[in-house]
Design a protein around this motif. Sequence first.
Motif, PDB file in Angstrom:
ATOM      1  N   SER F  19       0.812  -1.182  -0.026  1.00 23.56           N
ATOM      2  CA  SER F  19      -0.145  -0.139  -0.102  1.00 23.56           C
ATOM      3  C   SER F  19       0.686   1.504   0.052  1.00 23.56           C
ATOM      4  N   ALA F  20       2.174   1.066   0.584  1.00 25.16           N
ATOM      5  CA  ALA F  20       3.025   2.346   0.617  1.00 25.16           C
ATOM      6  C   ALA F  20       3.571   2.623  -0.870  1.00 25.16           C
ATOM      7  N   VAL F  21       3.618   1.629  -1.879  1.00 20.97           N
ATOM      8  CA  VAL F  21       4.001   1.554  -3.050  1.00 20.97           C
ATOM      9  C   VAL F  21       2.927   2.352  -3.674  1.00 20.97           C
ATOM     10  N   GLU F  22       1.843   1.795  -3.472  1.00 14.29           N
ATOM     11  CA  GLU F  22       0.506   2.213  -4.297  1.00 14.29           C
ATOM     12  C   GLU F  22       0.322   3.677  -3.926  1.00 14.29           C
ATOM     13  N   LYS F  23       0.508   4.199  -2.504  1.00 15.07           N
ATOM     14  CA  LYS F  23       0.364   5.683  -2.079  1.00 15.07           C
ATOM     15  C   LYS F  23       1.629   6.387  -3.090  1.00 15.07           C
ATOM     16  N   LEU F  24       2.862   5.868  -2.885  1.00 16.01           N
ATOM     17  CA  LEU F  24       3.785   6.565  -3.699  1.00 16.01           C
ATOM     18  C   LEU F  24       3.539   6.993  -5.033  1.00 16.01           C
ATOM     19  N   SER F  25       3.055   5.878  -5.666  1.00 14.17           N
ATOM     20  CA  SER F  25       2.767   6.105  -7.090  1.00 14.17           C
ATOM     21  C   SER F  25       1.797   7.316  -7.449  1.00 14.17           C
ATOM     22  N   ARG F  26       1.389   7.869  -6.349  1.00 12.20           N
ATOM     23  CA  ARG F  26       0.490   8.927  -6.792  1.00 12.20           C
ATOM     24  C   ARG F  26       1.156  10.192  -6.722  1.00 12.20           C
ATOM     25  N   PHE F  27       2.449  10.135  -6.503  1.00 17.79           N
ATOM     26  CA  PHE F  27       3.141  11.791  -6.427  1.00 17.79           C
ATOM     27  C   PHE F  27       4.356  11.649  -7.239  1.00 17.79           C
ATOM     28  N   GLY F  28       4.651  12.870  -7.463  1.00 13.34           N
ATOM     29  CA  GLY F  28       5.876  12.992  -8.654  1.00 13.34           C
ATOM     30  C   GLY F  28       7.184  12.656  -7.765  1.00 13.34           C
ATOM     31  N   GLN F  80       8.293 -10.112 -10.093  1.00 17.23           N
ATOM     32  CA  GLN F  80       7.402 -10.225  -9.785  1.00 17.23           C
ATOM     33  C   GLN F  80       6.254  -9.304 -10.289  1.00 17.23           C
ATOM     34  N   ARG F  81       5.025  -9.515 -10.635  1.00 13.21           N
ATOM     35  CA  ARG F  81       4.075  -8.501 -11.101  1.00 13.21           C
ATOM     36  C   ARG F  81       4.250  -7.266 -10.419  1.00 13.21           C
ATOM     37  N   GLY F  82       4.612  -5.886 -11.186  1.00  9.70           N
ATOM     38  CA  GLY F  82       4.505  -4.633 -10.440  1.00  9.70           C
ATOM     39  C   GLY F  82       6.002  -4.259 -10.145  1.00  9.70           C
ATOM     40  N   VAL F 167      11.501   0.960  -3.034  1.00 11.20           N
ATOM     41  CA  VAL F 167      10.620   1.576  -4.008  1.00 11.20           C
ATOM     42  C   VAL F 167      11.225   2.531  -4.921  1.00 11.20           C
ATOM     43  N   VAL F 168      11.057   2.353  -6.132  1.00  9.99           N
ATOM     44  CA  VAL F 168      11.830   3.152  -7.121  1.00  9.99           C
ATOM     45  C   VAL F 168      10.375   4.234  -7.957  1.00  9.99           C
ATOM     46  N   VAL F 169      10.676   5.322  -7.775  1.00  8.85           N
ATOM     47  CA  VAL F 169       9.835   6.404  -8.255  1.00  8.85           C
ATOM     48  C   VAL F 169      10.485   6.978  -9.526  1.00  8.85           C
ATOM     49  N   ALA F 183       9.276   3.303   3.543  1.00  9.41           N
ATOM     50  CA  ALA F 183       8.359   3.441   2.413  1.00  9.41           C
ATOM     51  C   ALA F 183       6.938   4.066   2.880  1.00  9.41           C
ATOM     52  N   VAL F 184       6.533   3.533   3.888  1.00  7.80           N
ATOM     53  CA  VAL F 184       5.101   4.107   4.473  1.00  7.80           C
ATOM     54  C   VAL F 184       5.434   5.485   4.989  1.00  7.80           C
ATOM     55  N   GLN F 185       6.386   5.590   5.693  1.00  9.67           N
ATOM     56  CA  GLN F 185       6.571   7.096   6.441  1.00  9.67           C
ATOM     57  C   GLN F 185       6.809   7.884   5.238  1.00  9.67           C
ATOM     58  N   VAL F 186       7.481   7.758   4.389  1.00  8.88           N
ATOM     59  CA  VAL F 186       7.809   8.784   3.169  1.00  8.88           C
ATOM     60  C   VAL F 186       6.417   8.625   2.272  1.00  8.88           C
ATOM     61  N   ALA F 187       5.608   7.830   2.502  1.00  6.34           N
ATOM     62  CA  ALA F 187       4.385   8.060   1.469  1.00  6.34           C
ATOM     63  C   ALA F 187       3.392   8.915   2.088  1.00  6.34           C
ATOM     64  N   GLU F 188       3.480   8.792   3.520  1.00  7.59           N
ATOM     65  CA  GLU F 188       2.660   9.877   4.404  1.00  7.59           C
ATOM     66  C   GLU F 188       3.162  11.260   4.258  1.00  7.59           C
TER      67      GLU F 188
END
Lengths: 229, 229, 229, 229, 229, 229
Positions: F19-28, F80-82, F167-169, F183-188
């Motif tokens: 879910s952290a990856v998913e959240k991070l995917s919304r940001f530049g 793996q997928r993703g 996580v790579v963005v 990753a979780v705390q960075v996403a937040e």
Amino acid sequence: MSSQQLGIVKRTIVRADKSAVEKLSRFGVATVHEAMGRLGLMKPYMRPIYAGAHVCGPAVTVLMHPGDNWMMHVVAEQIQRGDVVVAGVTAESTDGFFGDLLATSFVARGAKGLVIDAGVRDVKDLTAMQFPVFSKAISAKGTIKATLGSVNVPVVCAGALVNPGDVVVADDDGVVVVPAGIAVQVAEAAAAREANEADKRKKLEAGVLGLDMYKMREGLERAGLKYID
Amino acid sequence: MSSQQLGIVKRTIVRADKSAVEKLSRFGVATVHEAMGRLGLMKPYMRPIYAGAHVCGPAVTVLMHPGDNWMMHVVAEQIQRGDVVVAGVTAESTDGFFGDLLATSFVARGAKGLVIDAGVRDVKDLTAMQFPVFSKAISAKGTIKATLGSVNVPVVCAGALVNPGDVVVADDDGVVVVPAGIAVQVAEAAAAREANEADKRKKLEAGVLGLDMYKMREGLERAGLKYID
Amino acid sequence: MSSQQLGIVKRTIVRADKSAVEKLSRFGVATVHEAMGRLGLMKPYMRPIYAGAHVCGPAVTVLMHPGDNWMMHVVAEQIQRGDVVVAGVTAESTDGFFGDLLATSFVARGAKGLVIDAGVRDVKDLTAMQFPVFSKAISAKGTIKATLGSVNVPVVCAGALVNPGDVVVADDDGVVVVPAGIAVQVAEAAAAREANEADKRKKLEAGVLGLDMYKMREGLERAGLKYID
Amino acid sequence: MSSQQLGIVKRTIVRADKSAVEKLSRFGVATVHEAMGRLGLMKPYMRPIYAGAHVCGPAVTVLMHPGDNWMMHVVAEQIQRGDVVVAGVTAESTDGFFGDLLATSFVARGAKGLVIDAGVRDVKDLTAMQFPVFSKAISAKGTIKATLGSVNVPVVCAGALVNPGDVVVADDDGVVVVPAGIAVQVAEAAAAREANEADKRKKLEAGVLGLDMYKMREGLERAGLKYID
Amino acid sequence: MSSQQLGIVKRTIVRADKSAVEKLSRFGVATVHEAMGRLGLMKPYMRPIYAGAHVCGPAVTVLMHPGDNWMMHVVAEQIQRGDVVVAGVTAESTDGFFGDLLATSFVARGAKGLVIDAGVRDVKDLTAMQFPVFSKAISAKGTIKATLGSVNVPVVCAGALVNPGDVVVADDDGVVVVPAGIAVQVAEAAAAREANEADKRKKLEAGVLGLDMYKMREGLERAGLKYID
Amino acid sequence: MSSQQLGIVKRTIVRADKSAVEKLSRFGVATVHEAMGRLGLMKPYMRPIYAGAHVCGPAVTVLMHPGDNWMMHVVAEQIQRGDVVVAGVTAESTDGFFGDLLATSFVARGAKGLVIDAGVRDVKDLTAMQFPVFSKAISAKGTIKATLGSVNVPVVCAGALVNPGDVVVADDDGVVVVPAGIAVQVAEAAAAREANEADKRKKLEAGVLGLDMYKMREGLERAGLKYID
């Protein structure tokens, strides 16, 4: 004359105060750059053609086109004893604009050195002559004599603006330009800085930390620095 | 053989005239380059690994792939006394294709130097051996021995075409290639140029300006040069 | 601590085995790099500020922001006799993060050298002190003291990962990093490699070809190499 | 004519076989480069001025000096319908040698594109004309017309040797040169390669691994690859 | 004020003549650069962040330190409708000095574009806003706000001197600076040049060669050009 | 495993929280980089092969030698997928390690993108597939399959340390790496930052100056900023 122009040779320029030049010649580039408030530095791609090269003097400037060194002969006539020739180019060029013949001529006219945002050649001869040259490149590529540039107009050289008469200081650390109008005050600031450094050097030699000498610990703690084991 | 090919070692090549090579060895790169009509120069990123390095000799050429120095051992066998090895690479590489062991072998086989469009290593040893190397980079990165290249095919090295047997002259100013077929005439042109320069140097030393010596004033005026005060 | 962090100074680090460091100091960068299986090399843009510079020691690391050398003073306190300071920057910078005052302090604290992915200045003084510095650039540009970095965290320097305590070996060929955990075995591999090379060197000096010494002829033939005249 | 010469225009050149050119035009640069045995590629700094630019045709070549595009007008006369002009420069230059007027002339003469180891300008117009240009730089800097170069001599362009008549293929992946003498066989090899790829693509799409399709597992194991958890 | 200074904001500047700016906005960079006598061009590393970006307006200038964008907020207040912000940096930096928030502010203040000798970020947003930015790099690296620079002092940007009030023209071909004092005459020269080009274009389209249109054949022959078969 | 090793494939890695990856995917990239405290950014030479490319996912890593893409086939099996494949090279290389066939395989295995510190080819096909690739270069140069690298070891890619599972963005602004452990705390932090920006954007749109919104005026005055007319 507020901008670069072609086809002009300005014969009369106001050189920086002589004693300021003499004073500035005692300091390294880093010291002068700091004394100026961290301005006036050329890009670090400007390198001396031999280790230990050092020069300080008022600038006579020359603006040329890529691959065309015609104006080098024109600027030679404008050199006065102690001058440093500063050469800018209207587009990027690594060709060899300057070699041992021009160096012979420049020395005969009293030039103390050359700073050029392009290439030079005959570096073995120039080194033997101990003629200090600071350049962007070393290249044997010959240049032509086809298009007019200018002499003693403001030029941009390796990212720094140089007005004729400004003081140019160059050593192993690079090249810095001191505007003629502030040369005296920069020379004084450099002297003050250097005096100040001797004392610091002694303390540091004795093992005192910059952290303590500069009283940095409180600032670092306030900024949030944490020591862990 | 009009183009680059892989997997071929040409054993018989026609080296440039011996006395032309000997004559060319007396001149610097800038002089030879001018004598050729300003052609044949490699890019200025080619630098000697130590100041004062100088070499002149017929080229044996080698073409390699990035990161693969297998053919260095193949070219070693084709070296004749006085040859300069010229190495091109099929894509950009800064790896260290050459070090002290290969240098030992090259010297034993009679090579006078190496010009390589890639990296070399063991530069301290090479300097101690006074084996002149001109390269694009210095890098300790090891290479592999997996893919065939060629020996004594035409190669492009640092932007210059080198045919086996061509004369390569290299010094602090860079590297120039003289096609074998015109080596004699280029050597003569270089000699003429240098003779010519001695006289010019004397005049310039005496303070004569290039403007006058080369009779440039009229041309500059015609082009519109204006002197102002 | 598996990644870069800011605002942290780690005081306790595990330095590589002392005798391994001592052994590694006898070998050149190319040998150590090969002994590691061709890993750990920094980019070839890292150059010594003077020819012949050489250093080997455990790393204390410092991470800084571009144009900000505040942490240099923080790392000075963490230096133990024999350490090499390795400095990474969070973005590209050529500014002069280090000069003669900091060098004086580092020497007083026992540092043997500096490896920095940025610029340094006062290179004439550093050379006179024979303090070995390997850097990306030489620049007089002054830096500020405004933002926290970290000391003794893992840093990326010129493309190589350096953990505090790792052994850093640097010479004219570049810079290589040996993880502390494998320093002993790399030192042994380097010794074995060098012993092995002495014998090869003798054969090559005698004119034996690498083609024969390494038994390459068959492999080359199998790969399809063709000799023509 | 085995080397670069100045002041010469060769009017008669042997262009590569027409049907080979036509065949080669169906393949991408990567495919042609592989079909040639991984040779003939220009440096990757050569980029199309607009995405999707693609060209294939026999080369007419032009050699110029830095900052001087006089010969561009000379080469225009030698263009035949379908030709690609390939321009080399005797030293590094980023100036704008080519713009919309020359493009208009080239198109009128039948040129299909330009490959130039220097700069071009008017890229908006060139894009509107959909005239494919592959260059080292984009620069508005004007050039002069003062010094002779040559037309239809062998030139080195971005690290590749180009003989007049050779086939040049350029697309988003870069530029490759196919010697005229092997154009037919390279076209066939490219076709074979592409046919072969369609089948591979299907398997990979279905999830088959390259490891299995290319039967790499044994080789990797023999090389010592270890899987751990 | 003849040179760069820190800590100064000049509120009153003399912008170039409005109608000259309007006229200059109709021409491309190459045309304006030619109309100026081939001066005033920034280095070709300055690129638009999106294809088709175009801007023309009087410059408000800002001088910053590497990695520090504090003065961007100071310059925002000095923007008048139609201005182009030109940002120089005292040393090389690729950090992201400018993003969508500053762009929003600049647009609100009336700015027409930004020319910066450093990096920018949020290029997707800037592109969506169609806010034309010409920069040296694209980088997400954040900057700090710690050190004073200046606003509306002369700055060197990508090799060109820019005085506040000068006209900046930028498009796909790069960036050119027209001194305010000659903006009217440059606009006229550009118009004359363009009028002149329409006629040439027609002739070239019809297949007339530049050789004939520019009457070059005689000059080429005099220079020694030889046609061979 | 604290350092780079060769010949190893790690099959089991701990991927960052889904879910952290998913959240991070919304940001530049700029937002994520700021949320991390301005760390983890790759060098700005990493560019997307087409405008608008964007990817976010956990890294599977691969370490290769210059010019050798053997391990690309090995890493394909570990996808793996993703996942996003992150490729480092042990020395500088611009060769084309990756093209449409490998992309087909990667897509079939579930990969969402590739970040590679080297070159890629077939960019037209990759663009048509809308497979996001961020690379140092575009080059058709083929690679070999001769030397082992490793899969899922820590790699340095374009100056950033990447551990498998991080996580790579990546987007038009570059590439940033978020360690899996934070990753979780960075996403937040990224979410908080973005929320915060919307309000700022509105104010700036309304013409409020950053000077006032960020309350900078006092600090600037204290630092000595002077307004003149």
